[in-house]
Write a protein that holds these residues in place. Structure first.
Motif, short mmCIF file in Angstrom:
data_model
loop_
_atom_site.label_atom_id
_atom_site.label_comp_id
_atom_site.label_asym_id
_atom_site.label_seq_id
_atom_site.Cartn_x
_atom_site.Cartn_y
_atom_site.Cartn_z
N ARG A 121 10.84 25.85 -10.85
CA ARG A 121 10.21 27.07 -11.32
C ARG A 121 11.26 28.03 -11.90
O ARG A 121 10.95 28.89 -12.73
N ASP A 122 12.49 27.88 -11.44
CA ASP A 122 13.50 28.88 -11.75
C ASP A 122 14.03 28.84 -13.18
O ASP A 122 14.25 29.88 -13.79
N ASN A 123 14.30 27.66 -13.68
CA ASN A 123 15.03 27.59 -14.95
C ASN A 123 14.17 27.26 -16.16
O ASN A 123 14.69 26.99 -17.24
N ASN A 257 15.85 38.96 -7.47
CA ASN A 257 15.62 38.18 -8.68
C ASN A 257 14.18 37.61 -8.68
O ASN A 257 13.29 38.22 -9.23
N HIS A 258 13.96 36.46 -8.02
CA HIS A 258 12.63 35.83 -8.05
C HIS A 258 11.58 36.69 -7.36
O HIS A 258 11.86 37.31 -6.33
N ILE A 259 10.35 36.64 -7.88
CA ILE A 259 9.29 37.44 -7.24
C ILE A 259 8.22 36.59 -6.57
O ILE A 259 7.25 37.12 -6.04
N ASP A 260 8.41 35.26 -6.55
CA ASP A 260 7.32 34.44 -6.03
C ASP A 260 7.31 34.28 -4.51
O ASP A 260 6.56 33.47 -3.97
N SER A 261 8.13 35.06 -3.80
CA SER A 261 7.88 35.22 -2.36
C SER A 261 7.56 36.69 -2.08
O SER A 261 7.57 37.15 -0.94
N MET A 262 7.28 37.43 -3.16
CA MET A 262 6.84 38.84 -3.07
C MET A 262 5.37 38.96 -3.42
O MET A 262 4.61 39.61 -2.71
N THR A 314 16.98 31.71 2.03
CA THR A 314 15.77 32.51 1.77
C THR A 314 15.44 33.38 2.97
O THR A 314 15.85 33.12 4.09
N SER A 315 14.62 34.35 2.69
CA SER A 315 14.11 35.23 3.73
C SER A 315 13.03 34.49 4.53
O SER A 315 12.51 33.47 4.06
N PRO A 316 12.66 35.01 5.69
CA PRO A 316 11.57 34.36 6.44
C PRO A 316 10.19 34.51 5.78
O PRO A 316 9.21 33.97 6.28
N PHE A 361 16.93 25.51 1.36
CA PHE A 361 17.01 25.00 -0.01
C PHE A 361 16.40 25.95 -1.04
O PHE A 361 16.12 25.55 -2.16
N GLY A 362 16.18 27.17 -0.61
CA GLY A 362 15.84 28.22 -1.58
C GLY A 362 14.42 28.28 -2.08
O GLY A 362 14.14 29.08 -2.96
N GLY A 363 13.50 27.45 -1.55
CA GLY A 363 12.17 27.57 -2.12
C GLY A 363 11.04 26.93 -1.36
O GLY A 363 11.25 26.08 -0.49
N HIS A 366 5.68 26.84 -4.60
CA HIS A 366 5.63 27.41 -5.95
C HIS A 366 6.96 27.19 -6.66
O HIS A 366 7.01 26.81 -7.82
N CYS A 367 8.06 27.36 -5.94
CA CYS A 367 9.40 27.16 -6.53
C CYS A 367 9.64 25.71 -6.92
O CYS A 367 10.29 25.42 -7.92
N PHE A 368 9.13 24.79 -6.12
CA PHE A 368 9.43 23.37 -6.33
C PHE A 368 8.59 22.73 -7.43
O PHE A 368 8.74 21.55 -7.71
N1 LIG Z 1 11.52 30.44 -7.26
C1 LIG Z 1 12.19 30.56 -6.14
N2 LIG Z 1 13.27 29.85 -5.96
N3 LIG Z 1 11.77 31.48 -5.28
C2 LIG Z 1 12.34 31.66 -4.00
C3 LIG Z 1 12.55 33.09 -3.73
C4 LIG Z 1 13.03 33.30 -2.33
C5 LIG Z 1 13.38 34.73 -2.04
N4 LIG Z 1 14.65 35.08 -2.56
C6 LIG Z 1 13.32 34.92 -0.52
O1 LIG Z 1 14.35 35.00 0.08
O2 LIG Z 1 12.26 34.97 0.05
#
Ligand SMILES: NC(=[NH2+])NCCC[C@H](N)C(=O)O
Length: 383
Positions: A121-123, A257-262, A314-316, A361-363, A366-368
């Motif tokens: 999703r990122d790049n 940066n990313h908003i898909d965990s917001m 990533t955040s919880p 692993f950062g996602g 939705h990210c994957f």
């Molecule tokens: N497209 C993504 N890699 N999104 C992941 C965002 C995770 C966000 N930074 C968090 O800590 O919750």
């Protein structure tokens, strides 16, 4: 190959690319990685546990090994995600797996070990019939979309437009540090100090950087998160590229940066949001939508990691990162029962999917994934 068509995150999903976790062995902790993940790394106490890493400040590449068991479990979960989507009748495409012995990639004045095309999703940003490869902010991810080139080529052959945003050089001086400076408690750390950029003969000043995951797609409206000048330049490029057809709404510092965990759109009129304050950060016409806010994450649902060896990226709140198959059906982490129950109460069908190491692993789902064909069009959801 049918035609590329994806304008939103919620109309019926017909085709999707699911990332690959194959051979995810580690992270290069250079300035670009430290800066990108700063918000989650800043509380990480390894700076005193790993004094040897100060070597990185002298220009050595420092890699951070991921435990083989976690990488293997991630790989299993990602393969099961792909199988679940296929079982739901969605055509699933895959990137090339990263080879086991991938050599470091190099730019002008830097080298970095590549990571697999996992958080795809990122790049890349899919807008209707156009593939837009976005400019990466992390050196190790510079060539990540090349692993998607066979799939993109097939869509191109079927009529898609295929665009690459200007590629950044990614010297130390390319990065605007203001977000990290304004929000951080400490700068730098065990590896490369982010506030001590080394001059390079290739310096071009602050560059355009914007990830696809900073963009929320709603037909002809796009919400773009901008937290600093790299993003502002990327958003400006997008506005000029898209012209007047799209309405690009920039939001300021909704996230690093990313908003898909917001915030994610579940259907027209309904968002899933991390907290109710998200509403006030959204563009005015979207504040009247309904914001479903899940219960606070339960720490007991995450694997217990080692404070010093396992990098939590990533955040919880990462389980908010769900994937909609249509306006009623949502893939949710099976551990996140609070969110699943809430969505069921709201009338959604929840498909539970296993994903253990979402914090390493950062996602999430939705990210994957990168949805390449949904039935929705270039619609105006604001009228
Ligand atoms: N497209 C993504 N890699 N999104 C992941 C965002 C995770 C966000 N930074 C968090 O800590 O919750």
């Amino acid at each position: 190959m049918p035609r590329l068509n994806s304008h939103d995150d919620f109309t019926p999903l017909k085709e999707v690319i699911v990332g690959s976790a194959a051979n995810y062995v580690g992270h290069d902790r250079d300035v670009s990685f430290e800066l990108f993940h700063h918000e989650n790394l800043k509380g990480f106490r390894s700076d005193w546990a790993y004094p040897r890493l100060t070597r990185a400040a002298a220009g050595h590449r420092e890699s951070w090994t991921i435990k083989a068991r976690y990488a293997q479990e991630l790989h299993e979960d990602v393969e099961a995600l792909a199988a679940t989507l296929a079982g739901l009748g969605v055509a699933v495409h895959r990137p090339l797996p990263l080879p086991a012995d991938a050599a470091p990639i190099a730019g002008l004045g830097w080298a970095a070990a590549p990571t697999p095309a996992l958080n795809i999703r990122d790049n890349t940003l899919i807008l209707g019939d156009e593939i837009i490869e976005t400019p990466p902010a992390i050196r190790s991810r510079y060539l990540e979309t090349r692993l998607l080139a066979p799939v993109f080529t097939a869509y191109w052959e079927a009529g898609a437009r295929w665009t690459t945003m200007p590629r950044p050089t990614l010297t130390d001086n390319s990065f605007d540090l203001s977000y990290a400076r304004d929000t951080a408690t400490t700068l730098g750390g065990p590896t490369e100090a982010i506030d001590d950029p080394r001059p390079s003969p290739y310096d071009v000043g602050v560059e355009m950087m914007l990830d696809g995951a900073q963009v929320l797609r709603l037909g002809r409206d796009l919400v773009v998160n901008v937290a600093q000048e790299n993003h502002a330049r990327g958003a400006e490029w997008l506005e000029r590229h898209l012209g007047h057809e799209y309405r690009v709404h920039q939001v300021w510092r909704m996230a690093d940066n990313h908003i898909d965990s917001m915030v994610l759109a579940l259907r027209p009129g309904v968002f899933l949001a991390r907290h109710d304050g998200i509403r006030d950060l959204m563009p005015e016409p979207l504040r009247s939508w309904r914001y479903i806010v899940p219960p606070e994450p339960d720490p007991g649902t995450f694997p217990v990691y080692d404070d010093y060896e396992d990098l939590v990226l990533t955040s919880p709140y990462i389980d908010l990162n769900v994937l909609s198959v249509d306006e009623h059906t949502v893939l949710v982490n099976e551990e996140c029962t609070g969110l699943a129950k809430l969505l069921e109460t709201e009338g959604f069908d929840v498909v539970p999917v296993r994903h253990r190491h979402r914090r390493l692993f950062g996602g999430g789902f939705h990210c994957f994934t990168l949805d390449t064909r949904r039935t929705g069009g270039f619609d105006d959801y604001l009228s």
